[in-house]
Design an enzyme around this catalytic site. Structure first.
Site: not given
Length: 431
Positions: A323-325, A421
């Site tokens: 997630e994200c990074g 994501s």
């Protein structure tokens, strides 16, 4: 388990809530009180400072994303005699048209009083206005007292105190301006606790200044009993034996998620991609949390053992989620702030750039699409500056809507057992 608590709030961001919370946690700890911290809203950085200040892990209490039962359960589960909850933004600032999930909402759910931090650097008698306004707009909120911050002189303090006397809300302390109380920041907020040059000395200095400026006995006496704890279904784990990336590039993992996974019987192990460590070979799932991979692109690009381990997990069809990074690292490449491209894992067809920045911020409600790691609606948020250079050739992971209920473009990608994501998941949706 915490039995009593209070909420540190303010009329606006930048008033000094974080500094005051850290200083109070350390000052009270130094007095021998068993104290713990918590943070309102979706914040990964401040809780680590709380932990450094008082010696106990801090948790997130998100009144927008978490049901009341989970909020009270998390709060009551904190160790010690006293819980200090640091608010986020302004006290009435929430999400969506009605401002739901604000610090005010959280305080009412937990049945805790507010201590308002007032930045009086540019006001004198007007310091009473936020207090009077809050009492008029939200008479249901208990305000135990105020702390004046960034006071310029003894006369300045007298003016503010005189005006506040008209409200009937006691002044618990007044903190003068001190250059030594400034905290370093970067693009997502404060520099992480583990990167602070001399955090221990900073905390002791802050505790000394605030401890001498605030009536700690009155502050402790203002705390009230926490609401009776409830229970709510936690987010299901990705596997029975989960390997989780953990270092300064992958530090954004919510403690309540890890606690929930352990409570459901999952065994958690940790590895450092920056140290070129692979996930444990016996792990049956891998989680790459968010963090700051865009600041460590060169190191991650050369982490061959880490890459080999993740490819082996994907080839074995083990769930791999970022997630994200973590999502950025699952992609083909990350372009850093200088425009240099660093090869990443290549498990998802996405390339991201920190050279071209755009703030993406807000609460989200996610509806998982077929084949992803979860199959029920989820609550979370998005907060990043990196942009997508290319993102195609795989199935989408989530449908998404913002806090206003407006439909957003589908988020994330899934390829086989690998998915990710820019979303940060907080909790399953309660309805």
């Amino acid at each position: 388990m915490s039995a009593r608590g209070l909420v540190i709030a303010a009329p606006a961001s930048g008033s000094g809530k974080t500094l005051l919370t850290l200083a109070l946690l350390r000052a009270l700890k130094n007095r021998g009180l068993a104290v713990a911290g918590a943070k309102s809203g979706p914040d990964y950085i401040d809780p680590k400072f709380h932990e450094a200040a008082c010696g106990h892990p801090s948790v997130n209490l998100d009144a927008w994303a978490m049901p009341a039962e989970q909020l009270t359960h998390q709060a009551a589960g904190q160790p010690g005699e006293l819980l200090i909850v640091e608010g986020a933004m302004g006290v009435m600032d929430g999400a969506g048209p009605a401002g739901s999930g604000s610090v005010a909402d959280l305080a009412l759910t937990l049945r805790l009083p507010l201590v308002l931090v007032l930045d009086v650097a540019r006001q004198g008698h007007s310091a009473a206005l936020p207090v009077a306004g809050l009492r008029a707009l939200r008479p249901d909120l208990p305000v135990a007292g105020v702390i004046l911050n960034r006071v310029g002189s003894p006369r300045h303090e007298i003016m503010a105190r005189t005006a506040l006397a008209e409200t009937g809300v006691p002044v618990l302390g007044a903190i003068a301006r001190h250059a030594s109380l400034a905290m370093p920041e970067r693009h997502l907020g404060l520099v992480q606790a583990g990167e602070h040059g001399d955090l221990e000395a900073f905390l002791e200095n802050a505790a000394g200044i605030v401890g001498n400026s605030v009536d700690l006995d009155a502050l402790i006496a203002a705390a009230t009993s926490l609401a009776k704890p409830g229970s709510a279904a936690p987010l299901p784990p990705l596997g029975q034996r989960m390997a989780i990336a953990r270092d300064i590039a992958f530090s954004f993992a919510y403690p309540h998620l890890l606690q929930g996974w352990r409570a459901q019987g999952a065994e958690l192990s940790f590895f450092s991609p920056l140290a070129d460590e692979p996930p444990a070979p016996d792990a049956d799932a891998v989680f790459l949390p968010g963090g700051y991979p865009e600041l460590h692109g060169e190191v991650l690009g050369k982490a061959s053992r880490f890459k080999t381990g993740l490819h082996a997990a994907a080839q074995s069809c083990k769930p791999v989620y970022g997630e994200c990074g973590g999502y950025m690292v699952l992609g083909n490449a990350i372009i850093d702030a200088d425009g240099k491209s660093h090869e990443m894992l290549g498990l998802l067809p996405v390339e991201t750039s920190f050279a071209t920045r755009r703030l993406n911020l807000g609460y989200r409600r996610f509806t998982p699409l077929a084949g992803g790691p979860w199959d029920t609606p989820l609550m979370g948020h998005e907060f990043h500056y990196s942009t997508v250079v290319s993102e195609a050739g795989a199935d989408r992971l989530f449908e998404a809507a913002d806090a206003f209920g407006e439909k957003l473009a589908p988020m994330g990608l899934r390829s086989g057992s690998v998915s990710g994501s820019f979303a940060h998941i907080i909790a399953p949706a309660s309805s």
